[in-house]
Write a protein that holds these residues in place. Structure first.
Motif, mmCIF file in Angstrom:
data_model
loop_
_atom_site.group_PDB
_atom_site.id
_atom_site.type_symbol
_atom_site.label_atom_id
_atom_site.label_comp_id
_atom_site.label_asym_id
_atom_site.label_seq_id
_atom_site.Cartn_x
_atom_site.Cartn_y
_atom_site.Cartn_z
ATOM 1 N N GLN A 2 54.550 107.973 55.636
ATOM 2 C CA GLN A 2 53.144 108.316 55.801
ATOM 3 C C GLN A 2 52.236 107.180 55.369
ATOM 4 O OE1 GLN A 2 52.718 111.937 53.562
ATOM 5 N NE2 GLN A 2 53.710 113.206 55.117
ATOM 6 N N LEU A 3 52.590 106.525 54.265
ATOM 7 C CA LEU A 3 51.766 105.433 53.754
ATOM 8 C C LEU A 3 51.741 104.271 54.742
ATOM 9 C CD1 LEU A 3 50.062 104.485 51.398
ATOM 10 C CD2 LEU A 3 52.148 103.683 50.273
ATOM 11 N N SER A 51 52.479 109.907 47.411
ATOM 12 C CA SER A 51 51.206 109.905 48.133
ATOM 13 C C SER A 51 50.029 110.144 47.206
ATOM 14 C CB SER A 51 51.223 110.976 49.233
ATOM 15 O OG SER A 51 52.242 110.720 50.175
ATOM 16 N N ALA A 84 49.570 104.247 45.876
ATOM 17 C CA ALA A 84 49.373 104.577 47.288
ATOM 18 C C ALA A 84 47.919 104.369 47.700
ATOM 19 C CB ALA A 84 49.800 106.015 47.556
ATOM 20 N N ALA A 141 56.572 110.068 51.684
ATOM 21 C CA ALA A 141 55.447 109.241 51.238
ATOM 22 C C ALA A 141 55.456 107.860 51.876
ATOM 23 C CB ALA A 141 55.456 109.127 49.718
ATOM 24 N N ASP A 184 58.925 112.512 46.696
ATOM 25 C CA ASP A 184 58.020 112.675 47.830
ATOM 26 C C ASP A 184 58.632 111.911 49.000
ATOM 27 O OD1 ASP A 184 55.930 112.975 49.562
ATOM 28 O OD2 ASP A 184 54.411 112.027 48.283
#
Length: 259
Positions: A64-65, A23, A28, A61, A58
């Motif tokens: 979430q991305l 992230s 990202a 990540a 992560d």
């Protein structure tokens, strides 16, 4: 491979961004900025690399991305890929094309980066750096060119490079070779109407800097602050836009003027 559907999918071109495993990383930020500016985005990650680096993996990540990009109307496809494997390239494009369509922009933001110098670099490490940073980038560019179906003048290749040398020999040397591959693409892919440029973002605060490094970078940067992932992402988005279409075959320093 994970797919997330956005909301405003009409007429969105497709970008492929490599190396979006964290992230806090530049890749990202590139994914999110492209999503904000009207792109659907496929991106690669490789968890084993992050696991052996000081910052660690992560695991949230990618989810979430994708979720954040979806809020900007983008569709995303996350592909786990070991870019040290020369056979991974075609599989990446197949996965992204299957879910999102033909790739218009290729952003090479992945890397292998382990600090070592002339005297303490192992052959294994040297070869791995060139396999990931140089060979994989060439193979990705080649695969992109062979598959490109966009209108003349709409294709984009952007590579993230570095001028590192002392104490970071295999990384810097492999990135130097990437520069030449990118500049070659600007000429050899002219018949496709594809631009190719390299960006050197300079030292960027993505979580790897010690307090000593931060202090040294701050003292040597005329603008008096650390580089942020968003700084590089903004330039990538511009180069990928129609407004950036006349910039080609350039090594661009986007580093706040650091000497």
């Amino acid at each position: 491979m994970a797919l997330t559907d956005g909301t405003d999918q009409q007429h969105r071109p497709v970008a492929l961004v490599t190396g979006a495993g964290r992230s806090a990383g530049i890749a990202a930020s590139v994914v999110l900025t492209l999503a904000q500016t009207g792109w659907d985005v496929g991106f690669t990650y490789w968890t084993p690399y992050d696991e052996r680096m000081p910052w660690g993996a992560d695991p949230e990540a990618m989810t979430q991305l994708s979720s954040q990009a979806t809020k900007h109307g983008a569709r995303t496809a996350a592909v786990e890929a070991d870019l040290a494997d020369p056979h991974a390239t075609a599989d990446i494009f197949e996965a992204v094309e299957r879910e999102l369509g033909s790739v218009s922009a290729l952003v090479l933001a992945h890397c292998e980066s382990v600090n070592s110098g002339l005297l303490d670099t192992s052959i294994e490490s040297f070869d791995r750096h060139f396999a990931v940073n140089t060979r994989a980038s060439w193979l990705l560019i080649r695969e992109y060119a062979q598959r490109f179906q966009g209108a003349h003048g709409t294709g984009r290749i952007v590579s993230l490079t570095s001028d590192a040398t002392v104490g970071n020999l295999p990384y810097g040397a492999s990135k130097g070779a990437l520069d030449r591959i990118t500049l070659a693409a600007a000429q050899e892919l002219a018949h496709l109407g594809v631009t190719a440029n390299a960006i050197d973002p300079g030292p960027t605060d993505t979580g790897w800097m010690t307090a000593e490094i931060k202090d040294a970078v701050l003292r040597s940067t005329p603008l008096g602050r650390l580089g942020r992932p968003q700084d590089c992402a903004n330039l990538v988005a511009f180069l990928c836009s129609p407004d950036g279409g006349w910039i080609n075959g350039q090594l661009l320093h986007s580093d706040g003027g650091i000497p």
